[in-house]
Write a protein that holds these residues in place. Structure first.
Motif, PDB file in Angstrom:
ATOM      1  N   MET A   1     -52.909 -23.818 -21.665  1.00  0.00           N
ATOM      2  CA  MET A   1     -51.805 -23.434 -20.449  1.00  0.00           C
ATOM      3  C   MET A   1     -52.072 -24.143 -19.216  1.00  0.00           C
ATOM      4  N   ASN A   2     -50.915 -24.875 -18.557  1.00  0.00           N
ATOM      5  CA  ASN A   2     -51.145 -25.495 -17.429  1.00  0.00           C
ATOM      6  C   ASN A   2     -50.758 -24.317 -16.301  1.00  0.00           C
ATOM      7  N   ASP A   3     -51.840 -23.805 -15.607  1.00  0.00           N
ATOM      8  CA  ASP A   3     -51.534 -22.783 -14.770  1.00  0.00           C
ATOM      9  C   ASP A   3     -51.675 -23.142 -13.229  1.00  0.00           C
ATOM     10  N   THR A   4     -51.259 -24.578 -13.050  1.00  0.00           N
ATOM     11  CA  THR A   4     -51.380 -25.126 -11.654  1.00  0.00           C
ATOM     12  C   THR A   4     -50.399 -24.537 -10.770  1.00  0.00           C
ATOM     13  N   PHE A   5     -49.064 -24.311 -11.225  1.00  0.00           N
ATOM     14  CA  PHE A   5     -48.138 -23.427 -10.496  1.00  0.00           C
ATOM     15  C   PHE A   5     -48.695 -22.080  -9.896  1.00  0.00           C
ATOM     16  N   LEU A   6     -49.115 -21.392 -10.939  1.00  0.00           N
ATOM     17  CA  LEU A   6     -49.959 -20.180 -10.596  1.00  0.00           C
ATOM     18  C   LEU A   6     -51.081 -20.192  -9.704  1.00  0.00           C
ATOM     19  N   LYS A   7     -51.698 -21.081  -9.692  1.00  0.00           N
ATOM     20  CA  LYS A   7     -52.835 -21.165  -8.638  1.00  0.00           C
ATOM     21  C   LYS A   7     -52.478 -21.483  -7.220  1.00  0.00           C
ATOM     22  N   ALA A   8     -51.392 -22.262  -7.454  1.00  0.00           N
ATOM     23  CA  ALA A   8     -50.555 -22.820  -6.014  1.00  0.00           C
ATOM     24  C   ALA A   8     -49.983 -21.567  -5.397  1.00  0.00           C
ATOM     25  N   CYS A   9     -49.304 -20.717  -6.251  1.00  0.00           N
ATOM     26  CA  CYS A   9     -48.625 -19.532  -5.777  1.00  0.00           C
ATOM     27  C   CYS A   9     -49.724 -18.682  -5.052  1.00  0.00           C
ATOM     28  N   ARG A  10     -51.149 -18.514  -5.521  1.00  0.00           N
ATOM     29  CA  ARG A  10     -52.219 -17.645  -5.053  1.00  0.00           C
ATOM     30  C   ARG A  10     -53.031 -18.331  -3.916  1.00  0.00           C
ATOM     31  N   GLY A  11     -52.554 -19.579  -3.580  1.00  0.00           N
ATOM     32  CA  GLY A  11     -53.356 -20.111  -2.560  1.00  0.00           C
ATOM     33  C   GLY A  11     -54.799 -20.779  -3.022  1.00  0.00           C
ATOM     34  N   GLU A  12     -54.769 -20.942  -4.218  1.00  0.00           N
ATOM     35  CA  GLU A  12     -56.090 -21.442  -4.688  1.00  0.00           C
ATOM     36  C   GLU A  12     -56.131 -22.895  -4.804  1.00  0.00           C
ATOM     37  N   PHE A  62     -39.270 -33.883 -18.538  1.00  0.00           N
ATOM     38  CA  PHE A  62     -39.710 -34.500 -17.080  1.00  0.00           C
ATOM     39  C   PHE A  62     -41.265 -33.835 -17.072  1.00  0.00           C
ATOM     40  N   GLY A  63     -41.799 -32.883 -17.607  1.00  0.00           N
ATOM     41  CA  GLY A  63     -43.171 -32.508 -17.309  1.00  0.00           C
ATOM     42  C   GLY A  63     -43.207 -31.577 -16.158  1.00  0.00           C
ATOM     43  N   PHE A  64     -42.292 -30.775 -15.882  1.00  0.00           N
ATOM     44  CA  PHE A  64     -42.286 -29.670 -14.917  1.00  0.00           C
ATOM     45  C   PHE A  64     -43.565 -28.946 -15.277  1.00  0.00           C
ATOM     46  N   ASP A  65     -44.111 -28.249 -13.976  1.00  0.00           N
ATOM     47  CA  ASP A  65     -45.391 -27.499 -14.164  1.00  0.00           C
ATOM     48  C   ASP A  65     -45.085 -26.123 -14.133  1.00  0.00           C
ATOM     49  N   ALA A  66     -43.532 -25.505 -14.173  1.00  0.00           N
ATOM     50  CA  ALA A  66     -43.280 -24.367 -14.422  1.00  0.00           C
ATOM     51  C   ALA A  66     -41.965 -24.401 -15.072  1.00  0.00           C
ATOM     52  N   ALA A  67     -41.418 -23.221 -15.628  1.00  0.00           N
ATOM     53  CA  ALA A  67     -40.329 -22.854 -16.363  1.00  0.00           C
ATOM     54  C   ALA A  67     -39.630 -21.960 -15.546  1.00  0.00           C
ATOM     55  N   ILE A  68     -38.307 -21.968 -15.471  1.00  0.00           N
ATOM     56  CA  ILE A  68     -37.749 -20.902 -14.743  1.00  0.00           C
ATOM     57  C   ILE A  68     -36.488 -20.327 -15.840  1.00  0.00           C
ATOM     58  N   LEU A  69     -36.649 -18.992 -16.007  1.00  0.00           N
ATOM     59  CA  LEU A  69     -35.763 -18.525 -17.086  1.00  0.00           C
ATOM     60  C   LEU A  69     -34.174 -18.830 -16.869  1.00  0.00           C
ATOM     61  N   PHE A  70     -33.577 -19.283 -17.776  1.00  0.00           N
ATOM     62  CA  PHE A  70     -32.090 -19.619 -17.656  1.00  0.00           C
ATOM     63  C   PHE A  70     -31.284 -18.415 -17.721  1.00  0.00           C
ATOM     64  N   SER A  71     -30.794 -18.111 -16.706  1.00  0.00           N
ATOM     65  CA  SER A  71     -29.755 -16.838 -16.537  1.00  0.00           C
ATOM     66  C   SER A  71     -28.952 -17.115 -15.378  1.00  0.00           C
ATOM     67  N   ARG A 127     -42.376 -17.203 -23.807  1.00  0.00           N
ATOM     68  CA  ARG A 127     -43.660 -16.972 -23.732  1.00  0.00           C
ATOM     69  C   ARG A 127     -44.377 -17.624 -24.954  1.00  0.00           C
ATOM     70  N   ARG A 128     -43.693 -17.393 -26.088  1.00  0.00           N
ATOM     71  CA  ARG A 128     -44.169 -18.102 -27.195  1.00  0.00           C
ATOM     72  C   ARG A 128     -44.190 -19.567 -27.448  1.00  0.00           C
ATOM     73  N   ALA A 129     -43.211 -20.232 -26.513  1.00  0.00           N
ATOM     74  CA  ALA A 129     -43.156 -21.391 -26.792  1.00  0.00           C
ATOM     75  C   ALA A 129     -43.513 -22.277 -25.644  1.00  0.00           C
ATOM     76  N   LEU A 130     -43.794 -21.606 -24.535  1.00  0.00           N
ATOM     77  CA  LEU A 130     -44.100 -22.770 -23.248  1.00  0.00           C
ATOM     78  C   LEU A 130     -45.651 -22.577 -23.126  1.00  0.00           C
ATOM     79  N   GLN A 131     -46.165 -24.014 -22.616  1.00  0.00           N
ATOM     80  CA  GLN A 131     -47.405 -24.367 -22.136  1.00  0.00           C
ATOM     81  C   GLN A 131     -47.450 -24.377 -20.654  1.00  0.00           C
ATOM     82  N   VAL A 132     -46.561 -23.958 -19.974  1.00  0.00           N
ATOM     83  CA  VAL A 132     -46.467 -23.818 -18.591  1.00  0.00           C
ATOM     84  C   VAL A 132     -45.997 -22.410 -18.128  1.00  0.00           C
TER      85      VAL A 132
END
Length: 340
Positions: A1-12, A62-71, A127-132
């Motif tokens: 899992m590429n968690d770079t986005f989550l780390k940035a959100c937490r200020g890490e 494109f290799g984005f570091d996060a996915a946003i739910l389509f809705s 969640r089963r399909a994503l690596q971000v």
């Protein structure tokens, strides 16, 4: 899992700056258009397998570091008992606007598991399909209220502000129902597996600061407090056209503040204080020549070095006319110039 986005959100500390785009799944992509040609927009939102596919498309391409739910932010409003239509060239329409006591009293606060189960199923599939990480979202109560009261989009928000100023009790009763619905909806997304949540306050900037403080901010604070009580996932608040509101948006309770392009990113970071920051390339800057676009990205990354945590994004949603190759230029430039 590429968690770079989550780390940035937490200020890490992160090895590079993560990047995702608002509306990154959508009309600018030929792959999306192919699916959309076979179903209506509302039907697409309610079919988990198709929602999963279009959510994954920009991440895979494109290799984005996060996915946003389509809705869509108005899906839970339909679940409150309102007829919702989408018209080409006009956008969302509520044929029976909510403008009186009878209409407000008729609204229900739905159970998300019963009324929008397709959203939760989409989250589980993703969640089963994503690596971000997967971002869930909802509209902020004031923004949602404008659509209900106006019956759709508006330029001057006449009916919304008339209700605020002339019938404040009715307005607050409506907002309390929308807030209860939105809070329950986001909590359900977190339980289904969303790894971050964003509140979109698309129309917050139409309010004078004193009116925002009275008629919008308390409802955002209420939702975030509810979420804080049940989850520790990162929470993002985006107040569009909100440069005049930052003295108050910092009190909303979110981990991350999103900014539009009307503030330089360096100034946005100063105003955000201890918050991580997300933003804020003008979506139409994607039409710059490739070399100037890359220089714009490089300059923003340099300005953002002082941020407690920084997530590169647009200052609003990507426009349908955007050439996909321009998106690739930005994503690659962010990764390359920030150290990936």
């Amino acid at each position: 899992m590429n968690d770079t986005f989550l780390k940035a959100c937490r200020g890490e500390q992160t090895p590079y700056t993560p990047v995702w785009f608002m509306r990154q799944a959508g009309r600018y992509l030929p792959e999306y258009q192919k699916i959309r040609s076979k179903v209506s927009f509302l039907e697409l939102c309610k079919r988990p397998e198709l929602c999963t596919e279009v959510t994954l498309q920009p991440v895979d391409i494109f290799g984005f570091d996060a996915a946003i739910l389509f809705s869509d932010i108005l899906i839970p409003m339909e679940a409150m008992g309102l007829a919702l239509e989408f018209h080409e060239g006009r956008g969302p329409v509520f044929p029976q606007p909510v403008r009186d006591r009878q209409a407000v009293d008729a609204l229900v606060v739905p159970d998300p598991k019963e009324r929008v189960p397709f959203v939760m199923e989409t989250i589980r599939l993703l969640r089963r399909a994503l690596q971000v990480p997967l971002i869930g979202f909802a509209g902020a109560p004031f923004t949602l209220a404008t659509y209900l009261i106006e019956g759709g989009s508006s330029r001057v928000f006449l009916h919304t502000k008339k209700m605020m100023f002339q019938e404040p009790e009715l307005y607050h009763d409506l907002l309390e129902k929308i807030t209860a619905c939105t809070s329950s909806y986001l909590q359900a997304q977190a339980r289904a597996g969303a790894q971050a949540l964003q509140l979109f306050d698309s129309w917050a900037g139409i309010l004078a600061p004193c009116d925002y403080e009275q008629f919008a901010l308390p409802y955002v604070q209420s939702i975030i407090a509810d979420l804080r009580a049940m989850t520790d996932i990162p929470l993002i608040y985006f107040a569009n056209n909100g440069a005049t509101l930052t003295g108050m948006t910092v009190t909303a309770g979110a981990d991350v503040l999103g900014f539009d392009w009307r503030l330089p990113i360096g100034e946005a970071i100063q105003r955000a204080g201890d918050h991580a920051v997300q933003g804020n390339l003008d979506p139409l800057a994607l039409f710059l020549p490739a070399d100037r676009l890359e220089q714009r990205v490089k300059g923003m990354l340099s300005e953002a070095r002082a941020a407690r945590g920084y997530i590169f994004n647009l200052g609003h949603g990507i426009q349908p006319e955007t050439p996909p190759d321009q998106v690739r230029i930005v994503v690659d430039a962010v990764h390359r110039h920030s150290g990936r």
